[in-house]
Write a protein that holds these residues in place. Structure first.
Motif, PDB file in Angstrom:
ATOM      1  N   TRP A 107      -4.261  10.648   9.820  1.00  0.00           N
ATOM      2  CA  TRP A 107      -4.254  10.868   8.377  1.00  0.00           C
ATOM      3  C   TRP A 107      -4.795   9.672   7.605  1.00  0.00           C
ATOM      4  N   ALA A 108      -4.516   8.446   8.047  1.00  0.00           N
ATOM      5  CA  ALA A 108      -4.873   7.251   7.280  1.00  0.00           C
ATOM      6  C   ALA A 108      -5.789   6.293   8.025  1.00  0.00           C
ATOM      7  N   GLY A 109      -6.164   6.628   9.261  1.00  0.00           N
ATOM      8  CA  GLY A 109      -6.984   5.704  10.023  1.00  0.00           C
ATOM      9  C   GLY A 109      -6.131   4.622  10.655  1.00  0.00           C
ATOM     10  N   SER A 110      -6.779   3.731  11.371  1.00  0.00           N
ATOM     11  CA  SER A 110      -6.041   2.668  12.050  1.00  0.00           C
ATOM     12  C   SER A 110      -5.586   1.615  11.053  1.00  0.00           C
ATOM     13  N   LEU A 111      -4.458   0.992  11.356  1.00  0.00           N
ATOM     14  CA  LEU A 111      -3.896  -0.048  10.501  1.00  0.00           C
ATOM     15  C   LEU A 111      -3.197  -1.058  11.399  1.00  0.00           C
ATOM     16  N   SER A 112      -3.495  -2.314  11.161  1.00  0.00           N
ATOM     17  CA  SER A 112      -2.849  -3.360  11.959  1.00  0.00           C
ATOM     18  C   SER A 112      -2.543  -4.535  11.040  1.00  0.00           C
ATOM     19  N   LEU A 113      -1.337  -4.559  10.532  1.00  0.00           N
ATOM     20  CA  LEU A 113      -0.911  -5.644   9.645  1.00  0.00           C
ATOM     21  C   LEU A 113      -0.681  -6.914  10.451  1.00  0.00           C
ATOM     22  N   ASP A 114      -1.279  -7.985   9.986  1.00  0.00           N
ATOM     23  CA  ASP A 114      -1.186  -9.258  10.708  1.00  0.00           C
ATOM     24  C   ASP A 114       0.001 -10.062  10.166  1.00  0.00           C
ATOM     25  N   TRP A 115       1.197  -9.565  10.434  1.00  0.00           N
ATOM     26  CA  TRP A 115       2.407 -10.253   9.983  1.00  0.00           C
ATOM     27  C   TRP A 115       2.923 -11.175  11.086  1.00  0.00           C
ATOM     28  N   PRO A 116       3.554 -12.273  10.685  1.00  0.00           N
ATOM     29  CA  PRO A 116       4.233 -13.102  11.692  1.00  0.00           C
ATOM     30  C   PRO A 116       5.345 -12.314  12.364  1.00  0.00           C
ATOM     31  N   GLY A 117       5.639 -12.676  13.605  1.00  0.00           N
ATOM     32  CA  GLY A 117       6.647 -11.955  14.370  1.00  0.00           C
ATOM     33  C   GLY A 117       8.001 -11.922  13.698  1.00  0.00           C
ATOM     34  N   LEU A 118       8.394 -13.016  13.028  1.00  0.00           N
ATOM     35  CA  LEU A 118       9.690 -13.070  12.366  1.00  0.00           C
ATOM     36  C   LEU A 118       9.768 -12.057  11.232  1.00  0.00           C
ATOM     37  N   GLN A 119       8.686 -11.919  10.467  1.00  0.00           N
ATOM     38  CA  GLN A 119       8.665 -10.959   9.365  1.00  0.00           C
ATOM     39  C   GLN A 119       8.723  -9.519   9.887  1.00  0.00           C
ATOM     40  N   ILE A 120       8.023  -9.263  10.986  1.00  0.00           N
ATOM     41  CA  ILE A 120       8.034  -7.923  11.554  1.00  0.00           C
ATOM     42  C   ILE A 120       9.443  -7.553  12.011  1.00  0.00           C
ATOM     43  N   THR A 121      10.104  -8.478  12.704  1.00  0.00           N
ATOM     44  CA  THR A 121      11.461  -8.208  13.193  1.00  0.00           C
ATOM     45  C   THR A 121      12.430  -7.992  12.039  1.00  0.00           C
ATOM     46  N   ALA A 122      12.312  -8.843  10.998  1.00  0.00           N
ATOM     47  CA  ALA A 122      13.200  -8.704   9.842  1.00  0.00           C
ATOM     48  C   ALA A 122      12.969  -7.372   9.138  1.00  0.00           C
ATOM     49  N   ALA A 123      11.707  -7.005   8.936  1.00  0.00           N
ATOM     50  CA  ALA A 123      11.390  -5.760   8.244  1.00  0.00           C
ATOM     51  C   ALA A 123      11.844  -4.556   9.063  1.00  0.00           C
ATOM     52  N   TYR A 124      11.583  -4.592  10.361  1.00  0.00           N
ATOM     53  CA  TYR A 124      11.962  -3.463  11.224  1.00  0.00           C
ATOM     54  C   TYR A 124      13.479  -3.293  11.256  1.00  0.00           C
ATOM     55  N   THR A 125      14.220  -4.389  11.375  1.00  0.00           N
ATOM     56  CA  THR A 125      15.687  -4.328  11.402  1.00  0.00           C
ATOM     57  C   THR A 125      16.228  -3.756  10.104  1.00  0.00           C
ATOM     58  N   LEU A 126      15.697  -4.230   8.977  1.00  0.00           N
ATOM     59  CA  LEU A 126      16.193  -3.790   7.671  1.00  0.00           C
ATOM     60  C   LEU A 126      15.829  -2.327   7.400  1.00  0.00           C
ATOM     61  N   VAL A 127      14.575  -1.962   7.638  1.00  0.00           N
ATOM     62  CA  VAL A 127      14.134  -0.586   7.374  1.00  0.00           C
ATOM     63  C   VAL A 127      14.895   0.388   8.261  1.00  0.00           C
ATOM     64  N   LEU A 128      15.105   0.023   9.514  1.00  0.00           N
ATOM     65  CA  LEU A 128      15.841   0.884  10.421  1.00  0.00           C
ATOM     66  C   LEU A 128      17.269   1.095   9.932  1.00  0.00           C
ATOM     67  N   PHE A 129      17.904   0.027   9.458  1.00  0.00           N
ATOM     68  CA  PHE A 129      19.277   0.126   8.965  1.00  0.00           C
ATOM     69  C   PHE A 129      19.349   0.993   7.708  1.00  0.00           C
ATOM     70  N   VAL A 130      18.454   0.755   6.755  1.00  0.00           N
ATOM     71  CA  VAL A 130      18.497   1.488   5.490  1.00  0.00           C
ATOM     72  C   VAL A 130      18.163   2.964   5.708  1.00  0.00           C
ATOM     73  N   ALA A 131      17.138   3.237   6.516  1.00  0.00           N
ATOM     74  CA  ALA A 131      16.762   4.628   6.779  1.00  0.00           C
ATOM     75  C   ALA A 131      17.883   5.367   7.500  1.00  0.00           C
ATOM     76  N   ASP A 132      18.506   4.717   8.470  1.00  0.00           N
ATOM     77  CA  ASP A 132      19.603   5.342   9.200  1.00  0.00           C
ATOM     78  C   ASP A 132      20.784   5.609   8.273  1.00  0.00           C
ATOM     79  N   ASP A 133      21.077   4.663   7.384  1.00  0.00           N
ATOM     80  CA  ASP A 133      22.201   4.842   6.474  1.00  0.00           C
ATOM     81  C   ASP A 133      21.930   5.966   5.475  1.00  0.00           C
ATOM     82  N   PHE A 134      20.678   6.050   4.978  1.00  0.00           N
ATOM     83  CA  PHE A 134      20.359   7.097   4.009  1.00  0.00           C
ATOM     84  C   PHE A 134      20.431   8.484   4.643  1.00  0.00           C
TER      85      PHE A 134
END
Length: 338
Positions: A107-134
């Protein structure tokens, strides 16, 4: 016999599993909170208040109440039934994640965000928690609003006393729905991050659990299903669900019906206009309605009655005026809560 022994070993392992609410450190966290509140009462020279808190926490009349004994039976039997249902449905996390990632790429083509590993882990942990809670809140909300789902969920609300094991007082069909919700939610989030940053993902964990979930459970989560009234105060209770707010959710007072349906975050209740802070409120009893006995007085009724109740609701919802409706109504008159 071997299967039964394996099941018993699994149950005995619950206190060592950070994914279970009765994990030993979550229980110790709740006990520490009870002792802290008691100490504060004693420091303010409120001996009766401190004694009342301990009685609400440790009373044998609560822990050995017939309602609590049914909770223990459901805790022991439900995992066997849940294993059968999940094996029959056969849905898993990885196919959902891969399908989500592939769909987004088409739908949107390839995407590869060049984030530092720490930011990726923090974002994934937070989004997973919020989405699961909602999604947990949303399913819970629907169980209160859709009559046939309420028929299944009301087993949980028929508890007349509350202990940490009341969290396991659920019908296998409800357990199945929550398992499917978890797989779909986590699969969608995982697929989104596969698409955005690749497959090298990790989550912040404490003892194998999402760090946010672990900390919330440690902070008195087991007191939600208890008689110990602990409020976070009106400001914080608009962000996080307190033990007192969840006790309001289980109250037999009609003023409290369908309130505070969030698991961890209270913001969803605010958005759906179901939030009620604990200040000025009190709970005088638990159960489906005041003065009426629980319809789930045995293990057999706990499994069978929700199904028959759901069938009655489905039949009643049909635009068919016939004698069968009249017979059902006469046999089993229901009010809006029951």
């Amino acid at each position: 016999m071997e299967f039964l022994l394996s099941h018993i070993q699994t149950l005995l392992g619950y206190p060592l599993d950070s994914g279970k609410r009765v994990y030993v450190f979550y229980l110790l966290g709740s006990l520490a909170m009870v002792l802290l509140v008691m100490a504060l009462r004693l420091l303010s020279r409120d001996r009766n208040g401190a004694a009342g808190i301990w009685k609400a926490f440790a009373s044998p009349g609560i822990w050995f109440h017939p309602s609590a004994r049914l909770d223990y039976q459901l805790l022991a039997i439900n995992p066997l039934i849940r294993t059968f249902f999940l094996g029959f449905v056969g849905i898993s996390l990885v196919p959902v994640a891969l399908a989500t990632s592939n769909f987004l790429e088409r739908w949107a083509g390839s995407l590869s965000l060049d984030w530092p590993g720490l930011q990726i882990t923090a974002a994934y942990t937070l989004v997973l928690f919020v989405a699961d809670d909602f999604t947990r809140f949303l399913l819970h909300y629907l169980m209160h609003k859709l009559p046939w789902l309420w028929s299944i969920h009301r087993l949980h609300h028929s508890a007349e006393v509350m202990t940490p094991f009341t969290v396991y007082r659920i019908h296998p069909l409800e357990s199945l729905l929550y398992s499917l919700r978890m797989v779909i939610t986590q699969g969608l989030v995982l697929g989104l991050f596969f698409f955005a940053v690749g497959m090298n993902l990790s989550v912040w964990e404490i003892a194998g659990a999402n760090a946010f979930t672990y900390l919330f459970n440690l902070a008195g989560a087991n007191l939600r299903h208890s008689h110990v009234w602990i409020s976070w105060g009106p400001w914080l209770e608009r962000i996080f669900i307190s033990p007192a707010q969840h006790q309001i959710h289980h109250s037999s007072d009609p003023r409290h019906f369908d309130r505070n349906m969030g698991a961890f975050l209270a913001v969803w209740d605010g958005l759906f206009h179901t939030l009620l802070v604990a200040r000025g409120e009190q709970v005088s009893g638990y159960g489906l309605s005041r003065g009426k006995p629980s319809p789930h007085t045995s293990l057999a009724r706990a499994y069978i009655e929700p199904c028959t109740h759901a069938l009655r609701r489905i039949v009643r919802s049909r635009p068919l005026k016939s004698r069968i409706i009249t017979c059902i109504d006469n046999e089993y008159h229901l009010d809006s809560r029951s």
